[in-house]
Design a protein around this motif. Sequence first.
Motif, PDB file in Angstrom:
ATOM      1  N   ILE A 262      -5.917   2.426  -1.615  1.00  0.00           N
ATOM      2  CA  ILE A 262      -4.804   1.468  -1.571  1.00  0.00           C
ATOM      3  C   ILE A 262      -3.485   2.227  -1.734  1.00  0.00           C
ATOM      4  CG2 ILE A 262      -6.118  -0.541  -2.363  1.00  0.00           C
ATOM      5  CD1 ILE A 262      -4.817  -0.235  -5.115  1.00  0.00           C
ATOM      6  N   ILE A 263      -2.439   1.655  -1.199  1.00  0.00           N
ATOM      7  CA  ILE A 263      -1.122   2.285  -1.268  1.00  0.00           C
ATOM      8  C   ILE A 263      -0.134   1.263  -1.831  1.00  0.00           C
ATOM      9  CG2 ILE A 263      -0.606   1.694   1.151  1.00  0.00           C
ATOM     10  CD1 ILE A 263       0.832   4.350   1.323  1.00  0.00           C
ATOM     11  N   VAL A 264       0.665   1.697  -2.800  1.00  0.00           N
ATOM     12  CA  VAL A 264       1.592   0.783  -3.472  1.00  0.00           C
ATOM     13  C   VAL A 264       3.009   1.328  -3.375  1.00  0.00           C
ATOM     14  CG1 VAL A 264       1.959  -0.547  -5.589  1.00  0.00           C
ATOM     15  CG2 VAL A 264      -0.244   0.531  -5.210  1.00  0.00           C
ATOM     16  N   ASP A 265       3.937   0.470  -3.011  1.00  0.00           N
ATOM     17  CA  ASP A 265       5.341   0.879  -2.899  1.00  0.00           C
ATOM     18  C   ASP A 265       6.198   0.208  -3.970  1.00  0.00           C
ATOM     19  OD1 ASP A 265       4.780   2.379  -0.673  1.00  0.00           O
ATOM     20  OD2 ASP A 265       5.317   0.801   0.759  1.00  0.00           O
ATOM     21  N   PHE A 266       7.052   1.007  -4.581  1.00  0.00           N
ATOM     22  CA  PHE A 266       8.028   0.478  -5.534  1.00  0.00           C
ATOM     23  C   PHE A 266       9.416   0.848  -5.058  1.00  0.00           C
ATOM     24  CE2 PHE A 266       4.177   0.963  -8.017  1.00  0.00           C
ATOM     25  CZ  PHE A 266       4.120  -0.266  -8.661  1.00  0.00           C
ATOM     26  N   MET A 267      10.386   0.017  -5.411  1.00  0.00           N
ATOM     27  CA  MET A 267      11.749   0.360  -4.999  1.00  0.00           C
ATOM     28  C   MET A 267      12.638   0.569  -6.217  1.00  0.00           C
ATOM     29  SD  MET A 267      12.585  -3.307  -3.379  1.00  0.00           S
ATOM     30  CE  MET A 267      12.007  -4.816  -4.130  1.00  0.00           C
ATOM     31  N   GLU A 268      13.590   1.480  -6.058  1.00  0.00           N
ATOM     32  CA  GLU A 268      14.557   1.726  -7.133  1.00  0.00           C
ATOM     33  C   GLU A 268      15.557   0.598  -7.168  1.00  0.00           C
ATOM     34  OE1 GLU A 268      16.473   5.521  -7.102  1.00  0.00           O
ATOM     35  OE2 GLU A 268      14.636   6.537  -6.470  1.00  0.00           O
ATOM     36  N   LYS A 269      16.113   0.347  -8.342  1.00  0.00           N
ATOM     37  CA  LYS A 269      17.147  -0.703  -8.426  1.00  0.00           C
ATOM     38  C   LYS A 269      18.370  -0.127  -9.108  1.00  0.00           C
ATOM     39  CE  LYS A 269      15.113  -4.927  -7.612  1.00  0.00           C
ATOM     40  NZ  LYS A 269      15.407  -6.341  -7.665  1.00  0.00           N
TER      41      LYS A 269
END
Lengths: 269, 178
Positions: A262-269
């Motif tokens: 599985i691949i998980v993406d997070f974004m900076e804020k």
Amino acid sequence: MSRIVFWNVKRKDLTGAVCALAKSTAADVIVLNENMVSGSETLCALRSKVSPEFYIPAFISDKRFHCFCKNRKLDLSEIDSGLFRTSTRKYKLGNQIFLLVLIHGPDIRNYDAESRQSFVQELVRELNFVREDKKIDRLILLGDFNMNPYDRPMNLAAGLNAMMTRSCTAKGSRRHLGKDYEFYYNPMWGLLGDNTKGPAGTVYDTSNQGPYGWSMFDQVILHHTVVPFFQDVEIITEAGEHSFMDKNGHPDAKNASDHFPIIVDFMEK
Amino acid sequence: MSIFWPEGLSVSDVRSPYEILENAQEEWETASDGVLTLVLQESEDDKSIVITVHAKHLPSNRTATLLSVIHRLNEPYPVTIRPRDENIPNFLKKSYQVSWTSAGSAAAKVVAELEAINNPMSIKESQKLITNKWVSDTPSEFREKLTKAFNLSEVKAAVLNLTSSKGTLVDDDNEAQE
């Protein structure tokens, strides 16, 4: 954006496929579970075939998880090694700090439902400890839970309290028998079944251990405070020339692993 | 020499498992020159108390769980220890003991043994005795077993790894959660 790949490689030498996966996904972090190839050999392959920037973040124990990272700003050093099956990593995204908790739940063949429920209670105690000791609430749980999102220990208030949708977790917590339990969000619910763009789960088994056929054992679960940083999760079935899927569309246990990555993406804020 | 007094019992030694663990905590701080300590995390459910013991490397604030200790609510003994990495299936445990109290066919024994491994609740029905080597009835026995649990190679490895990082250590910082 930061991208993490998790894959249970089932004690097989899948170094070539791991490198292809790292390359095709451009992942910042690769986490391998049950990797029998030494960490240094895998690192060597990643450095030569994908990027010389890959390194092994500092660890306390590397028995269950091999972690490789190519962005030093993310840190990923292990700051807690749990009693049995967890490893907690410091995960820096921009100026925010998260705890990435890698999990490998007891398997269905060797442990009955009670043992696996007991593992979740143990896990909840460990999560409470790391949150209090490190003074960080932002927990990201990632791994092979050997349980489905709908199994009771995953969603009981006193268990992982992991809910189906983002909006379910908006309140932050729920009260049960006079005690408050903080919500987690389990985005894997959205990937179950036929009406999704990828396969219906990460594992396929029709024996008595897999009564539903597909299971979603490989999951990412987010503390409600992490939800705003979460972008997407996807089940991967191929990378470069490597297919992880057999002709029936199931995980190819013979040539790859019986788990899809599985691949998980997070974004900076 | 007394023959009727229960073996291993002393009325002057009534320390609870938690108090004994506090002694261990002091000893760890002294023996490590203040670099390591034990963190005792107590939690309870409706039936039992669980004390989880974590080793903490104070300079880096990194931790490793070493063992947990479990006893009934309001009854500190008997008490059991779950050592680090003890969570393995029975058939992989070197010390897993099975004693037969009734005769039966070899095939029935195999079936019952597999049943007992997969379902510990069936132990009674299959008339087998499973010995739990980590259970203590008295404070002195608990001290002895706790010493053994702290001396397991898994624990030593975890403590050494806590104090000397493997892999690549990214410089520690004191950033707080924002």
